[in-house]
Design a protein around this motif. Structure first.
Motif, PDB file in Angstrom:
ATOM      1  N   VAL A  85       0.725  -1.294   0.107  1.00  0.00           N
ATOM      2  CA  VAL A  85      -0.007   0.128  -0.099  1.00  0.00           C
ATOM      3  C   VAL A  85       0.808   1.358   0.163  1.00  0.00           C
ATOM      4  N   LYS A  86       2.125   1.301   0.817  1.00  0.00           N
ATOM      5  CA  LYS A  86       2.808   2.431   0.798  1.00  0.00           C
ATOM      6  C   LYS A  86       3.447   2.666  -0.369  1.00  0.00           C
ATOM      7  N   ALA A  87       3.881   1.642  -1.374  1.00  0.00           N
ATOM      8  CA  ALA A  87       4.329   1.751  -2.515  1.00  0.00           C
ATOM      9  C   ALA A  87       3.608   2.313  -3.601  1.00  0.00           C
ATOM     10  N   ASP A  88       2.123   2.323  -3.560  1.00  0.00           N
ATOM     11  CA  ASP A  88       1.130   2.666  -4.467  1.00  0.00           C
ATOM     12  C   ASP A  88       1.467   4.063  -4.981  1.00  0.00           C
ATOM     13  N   LYS A  89       1.305   4.429  -6.234  1.00  0.00           N
ATOM     14  CA  LYS A  89       1.647   5.529  -6.385  1.00  0.00           C
ATOM     15  C   LYS A  89       0.519   6.895  -5.983  1.00  0.00           C
ATOM     16  N   GLY A  90      -0.646   6.448  -5.321  1.00  0.00           N
ATOM     17  CA  GLY A  90      -1.647   7.266  -5.054  1.00  0.00           C
ATOM     18  C   GLY A  90      -1.595   7.489  -3.466  1.00  0.00           C
ATOM     19  N   ILE A  91      -0.618   6.830  -2.933  1.00  0.00           N
ATOM     20  CA  ILE A  91      -0.570   6.858  -1.537  1.00  0.00           C
ATOM     21  C   ILE A  91       0.580   7.817  -1.264  1.00  0.00           C
ATOM     22  N   ALA A  92       0.251   8.603  -0.057  1.00  0.00           N
ATOM     23  CA  ALA A  92       1.425   9.567   0.253  1.00  0.00           C
ATOM     24  C   ALA A  92       2.040   8.968   1.775  1.00  0.00           C
ATOM     25  N   ALA A  93       1.331   8.297   2.629  1.00  0.00           N
ATOM     26  CA  ALA A  93       1.830   7.837   3.951  1.00  0.00           C
ATOM     27  C   ALA A  93       0.777   6.839   4.224  1.00  0.00           C
ATOM     28  N   VAL A  94       1.557   5.757   5.396  1.00  0.00           N
ATOM     29  CA  VAL A  94       0.713   4.692   5.680  1.00  0.00           C
ATOM     30  C   VAL A  94       1.017   4.547   7.335  1.00  0.00           C
ATOM     31  N   THR A  95       0.180   4.399   8.374  1.00  0.00           N
ATOM     32  CA  THR A  95       0.433   4.096   9.481  1.00  0.00           C
ATOM     33  C   THR A  95       0.807   2.828   9.802  1.00  0.00           C
ATOM     34  N   PRO A  96       1.637   2.804  10.900  1.00  0.00           N
ATOM     35  CA  PRO A  96       1.623   1.283  11.248  1.00  0.00           C
ATOM     36  C   PRO A  96       0.549   0.463  11.524  1.00  0.00           C
ATOM     37  N   ALA A  97       0.588  -0.784  11.167  1.00  0.00           N
ATOM     38  CA  ALA A  97      -0.570  -1.648  11.521  1.00  0.00           C
ATOM     39  C   ALA A  97      -0.910  -1.858  13.004  1.00  0.00           C
ATOM     40  N   GLU A  98      -2.470  -1.705  13.380  1.00  0.00           N
ATOM     41  CA  GLU A  98      -2.598  -2.052  14.680  1.00  0.00           C
ATOM     42  C   GLU A  98      -3.590  -3.166  14.816  1.00  0.00           C
ATOM     43  N   VAL A  99      -3.047  -4.071  15.660  1.00  0.00           N
ATOM     44  CA  VAL A  99      -3.932  -5.423  15.691  1.00  0.00           C
ATOM     45  C   VAL A  99      -4.716  -5.514  16.899  1.00  0.00           C
ATOM     46  N   ASN A 100      -5.917  -6.086  16.552  1.00  0.00           N
ATOM     47  CA  ASN A 100      -6.878  -6.231  17.597  1.00  0.00           C
ATOM     48  C   ASN A 100      -7.912  -7.362  17.397  1.00  0.00           C
ATOM     49  N   ALA A 101      -7.947  -8.375  18.016  1.00  0.00           N
ATOM     50  CA  ALA A 101      -8.612  -9.396  18.143  1.00  0.00           C
ATOM     51  C   ALA A 101      -8.824 -10.037  16.626  1.00  0.00           C
ATOM     52  N   GLY A 102      -7.765 -10.344  16.035  1.00  0.00           N
ATOM     53  CA  GLY A 102      -7.677 -10.791  14.665  1.00  0.00           C
ATOM     54  C   GLY A 102      -8.027  -9.785  13.598  1.00  0.00           C
ATOM     55  N   VAL A 103      -7.808  -8.623  13.828  1.00  0.00           N
ATOM     56  CA  VAL A 103      -8.084  -7.681  12.811  1.00  0.00           C
ATOM     57  C   VAL A 103      -7.001  -6.674  12.912  1.00  0.00           C
ATOM     58  N   ALA A 104      -6.282  -6.433  11.766  1.00  0.00           N
ATOM     59  CA  ALA A 104      -5.082  -5.316  11.509  1.00  0.00           C
ATOM     60  C   ALA A 104      -6.007  -4.225  10.704  1.00  0.00           C
ATOM     61  N   THR A 105      -5.371  -2.910  11.304  1.00  0.00           N
ATOM     62  CA  THR A 105      -6.112  -1.932  10.893  1.00  0.00           C
ATOM     63  C   THR A 105      -4.901  -0.904  10.556  1.00  0.00           C
ATOM     64  N   VAL A 106      -5.081  -0.219   9.273  1.00  0.00           N
ATOM     65  CA  VAL A 106      -4.067   0.465   8.743  1.00  0.00           C
ATOM     66  C   VAL A 106      -4.453   1.801   8.041  1.00  0.00           C
ATOM     67  N   ILE A 107      -3.942   3.015   8.528  1.00  0.00           N
ATOM     68  CA  ILE A 107      -4.549   4.270   7.992  1.00  0.00           C
ATOM     69  C   ILE A 107      -3.695   4.512   6.864  1.00  0.00           C
ATOM     70  N   ALA A 108      -4.294   4.746   5.646  1.00  0.00           N
ATOM     71  CA  ALA A 108      -3.541   5.207   4.190  1.00  0.00           C
ATOM     72  C   ALA A 108      -4.135   6.611   3.923  1.00  0.00           C
ATOM     73  N   PHE A 109      -3.000   7.462   3.761  1.00  0.00           N
ATOM     74  CA  PHE A 109      -3.535   8.807   3.326  1.00  0.00           C
ATOM     75  C   PHE A 109      -3.040   8.886   1.744  1.00  0.00           C
ATOM     76  N   PRO A 110      -3.948   9.270   0.961  1.00  0.00           N
ATOM     77  CA  PRO A 110      -3.810   9.511  -0.590  1.00  0.00           C
ATOM     78  C   PRO A 110      -2.930  10.641  -0.679  1.00  0.00           C
ATOM     79  N   THR A 111      -2.621  10.626  -1.881  1.00  0.00           N
ATOM     80  CA  THR A 111      -1.622  11.907  -2.139  1.00  0.00           C
ATOM     81  C   THR A 111      -2.763  13.072  -2.876  1.00  0.00           C
ATOM     82  N   THR A 112      -3.998  12.768  -2.998  1.00  0.00           N
ATOM     83  CA  THR A 112      -5.039  13.649  -3.564  1.00  0.00           C
ATOM     84  C   THR A 112      -6.275  13.872  -2.473  1.00  0.00           C
ATOM     85  N   GLY A 113      -6.786  14.904  -2.789  1.00  0.00           N
ATOM     86  CA  GLY A 113      -7.937  14.991  -1.713  1.00  0.00           C
ATOM     87  C   GLY A 113      -9.247  14.007  -2.006  1.00  0.00           C
TER      88      GLY A 113
END
Length: 697
Positions: A403-431
């Motif tokens: 996801v971090k390497a995708d051309k449309g993504i500016a930044a990605v937060t570290p994964a948060e794992v909770n009860a078998g679910v990982a959450t990642v916040i990705a910020f696009p380069t566009t609005g």
């Protein structure tokens, strides 16, 4: 009073929901909720910057201390689950992100608490934004309603020339509106009504409520002018105009309830709420209004403007004769004009208008600009990626890297794992409202995720406000053809039953589609191309919200049928009385021209008053509805309808014998279903000068 009191005592709060079952963003939300992750809920942004233009959070200890203090205080707000903090690379902008629970666990008080928090004294300039505003910020519709109501009073006073005659439609509309909006909190026991439904319901209800009462009062005064008693005039008005109101309201209700086809619960619920208000307006017009007409009696014409009314309909009669004389030219010219207005629909772009489209006097707009300048536009539209890793946790880091390497993504937060679910916040380069952001979401779902996950049992979904609205838009677009077909089919069936004709309903549906297309075209010109945007206070171009086209079609198709039913009811009466096709069209236009114009002016005034709202969505509804009614009441009803009916001649009322036997009993006055021994239901002008008496048309 009973409904209002019951609503105050036992009514439940209206819901806030914008998702759609089965779409990818809803799966992400469901996955996070099941895992108990805080990321399933809404977020709000507290954006700060030092008031001293020379200070930054890097070189000013006072600014850093104030930022830390604000974050601690924000964490203590009710329902805030946690906070994160970031400072822009240039040190000028600080961002405190507040995490809230899911929408269903919040209410408008949470937004009020956040606004109160921002008013505290601080060496930092504080601005607010985020999902919480999108969910709970109510557009200031009260001023718009007041402007529309004042305009309606003036128009009715000029049309009727009587204070009492003017007051009855206004009173009926306000009564129906109060009853309808109050009842919404009781209907929530059966279905979750969205919180924005009262605003849209007020817009539609105020217009149709005044119009329905206007039609009935007009016919009542007409019958009084023929010398009938008060009781007979009331009865005849309900028997003729009242039936038209029932069928006109029925088409509105059918069209709006057709929103259920969309498969989006909040749209279905909104349609139910608006239909309820329309239904109340119809019932009030045919039950309560006749009682008030009986009480008013002949006093309905008192306390008014003194003016000569003997030739009230002659101008409309001359116009109808003129159009009939050059029917082919007018039919072609009007059709070309409507097609030209509708042509921009081909460029219609649905999307998510972000907070950057709001006026600069709104804190959300100022927060949006600060964050975009400090961190980049994508920070305002984060993508919440939820990954089910209960059976395979090894995909998390490869997925984050991809996801971090995708051309449309500016930044990605570290994964948060909770009860078998990982959450990642990705910020696009566009609005959020950029097409490129939607392309990024689609690319992650269809290319990046499958490439990383492969045959693994892990599953990844993208949620967040930006992805949710995009998914709702896709669902609506997929269902739109079915919805349009269902609404047209049901309306055709109803009009065929009412008017005992095949071609008249087909013509009505076609002309309604043209007027709706023209209104959509104008919306594209104003909101996407910026033509005349400053006239309604729009500061930048915006895409059309995904669910607006379907909502607009439902409401506009119903409202367009209103005028069609009112006009054709009079034309049908004339035709059954005289057998003269051309003459019935001319006299129908002459006797309804003024009342339809007055009704249209009222609706246009009401809708335009909402177009000056600060909220772009309310502007879209207001301008789109006003444009459609204007086109429908002028180009369609006063040009295309008489021209087309003149060209079709007696074929207007053609109905195969086999279909006539299948249809229910005749429903309009003069069709055999209403006794008329005195000939009182004959249209104005039969045996008397056109426009005589108290008729307004």
């Amino acid at each position: 009073m009973l409904v209002v009191a019951t609503s105050s005592a036992f009514g439940q709060k209206l819901e806030e929901s914008f998702g759609a079952p089965g779409v990818d963003s809803q799966k992400a939300t469901d996955l996070l909720s099941a895992a108990g992750s805080d990321r399933a809920g809404l977020t709000a942004q507290v954006v700060v910057t030092p008031r001293d233009d020379r200070a930054t959070f890097s070189n000013s200890p006072e600014a850093r201390a104030a930022l830390s203090q604000l974050r601690s205080a924000a964490a203590e707000l009710p329902h805030v689950l946690g906070t994160t903090e970031a400072v822009s690379p240039d040190g000028r902008v600080g961002l405190i992100r507040l995490q809230y629970p899911v929408l269903e666990d919040l209410d408008p008080a949470d937004l009020a608490n956040l606004k109160a928090f921002a008013e505290q004294a601080s060496p930092l300039r504080i601005e607010l934004g985020g999902d919480l505003f999108f969910a709970f910020e109510e557009p200031e519709a009260e001023i718009g309603e007041a402007i529309g109501l004042v305009a309606a009073i003036v128009i009715l006073l000029l049309a009727f020339g009587s204070v009492i005659a003017m007051g009855l439609p206004i009173g009926m509309a306000l009564f129906g509106l109060a009853l309808g909006i109050s009842s919404m909190s009781l209907v929530t026991y059966l279905i979750d009504i969205p919180s924005w439904a009262p605003v849209l319901g007020s817009m539609v209800g105020l217009g149709v409520g005044i119009d329905y009462a206007l039609i009935l009062v007009t016919r009542y005064r007409e019958f009084l002018g023929r010398g009938m008693s008060v009781e007979e005039s009331v009865g005849r008005a309900v028997a003729s105009a009242g039936r038209a109101v029932v069928f006109a309201g029925g088409t509105v209700v059918i069209a709006i309830l057709g929103l259920a086809v969309a498969g989006v619960p909040f749209m279905t619920a909104g349609g139910v709420a608006i239909s309820l208000i329309v239904l109340i307006m119809v019932l009030a017009s045919i039950t309560l209004l006749p009682a008030f007409l009986g009480l008013a009696g002949h006093r309905i014409n008192r306390f008014g403007l003194r003016r000569k009314r003997a030739h009230a309909g002659l101008g409309w009669q001359r116009w109808a004769q003129h159009v009939s004389k050059y029917a082919a030219a007018y039919a072609i010219g009007a059709t070309v004009a409507l097609l030209a207005l509708a042509a921009p629909v081909l460029a219609l772009r649905v999307g998510t208008p972000d907070e950057g489209t709001l006026p600069e006097n709104r804190t959300e707009r100022r927060a949006y600009d600060l964050v975009a300048d400090g961190f980049g536009p994508g920070i305002n539209g984060p993508l919440v990626i939820a990954v089910d890793i209960s059976q395979d946790a090894s995909v998390v880091q490869p997925l984050v890297n991809a996801v971090k390497a995708d051309k449309g993504i500016a930044a990605v937060t570290p994964a948060e794992v909770n009860a078998g679910v990982a959450t990642v916040i990705a910020f696009p380069t566009t609005g959020p409202q950029d097409d490129a952001t939607m392309d990024t979401v689609k690319r992650l779902r269809t290319e990046v995720f499958p490439a990383v996950i492969g045959q693994s049992p892990a599953k990844a979904h993208i949620g967040g406000q930006t992805a949710t609205l995009a998914d709702v838009g896709d669902r609506v677009n997929d269902r739109l053809p079915v919805f349009i077909g269902a609404v047209i089919l049901l309306s055709l069936l109803l009009l065929t039953v009412v008017f005992r004709s095949v071609l008249v309903p087909l013509k009505a549906a076609l002309l309604n589609l043209l007027s709706i297309g023209a209104s959509f075209g104008v919306m594209v010109m104003v909101f996407q191309w910026g033509w005349g945007a400053g006239l309604i206070g729009l500061e930048s171009t915006v895409p059309i919200l995904p669910f607006i086209p379907m909502f607009m079609f439902a409401i506009l198709f119903g409202l367009s049928m209103d005028y069609e039913v009112f006009l054709l009811s009079r034309i049908r009466e004339e035709y059954l009385s005289t057998g003269d096709t051309t003459g019935s069209v001319i006299r129908g236009i002459a006797t309804t021209g003024r009342v339809i114009t007055s009704a249209a002016l009222i609706m246009i005034s009401v809708f335009l008053s909402f177009a000056v709202s600060d909220d772009p969505t309310t502007k879209m509804f207001g301008l789109g509805l006003a444009t459609a009614v204007f086109v429908d009441a002028t180009i369609v009803r006063l040009v295309l309808v008489p021209a087309a009916m003149k060209l079709m001649g007696t074929a207007n009322w053609w109905l195969p014998a086999w279909l006539d036997r299948l249809l229910p009993g005749r429903l309009l006055p003069g069709d055999g279903g209403v006794e008329d021994p005195a000939g009182a239901l004959a249209p104005a002008g039969a045996g008397q000068p056109l426009g005589s008496g108290c008729a307004t048309g």
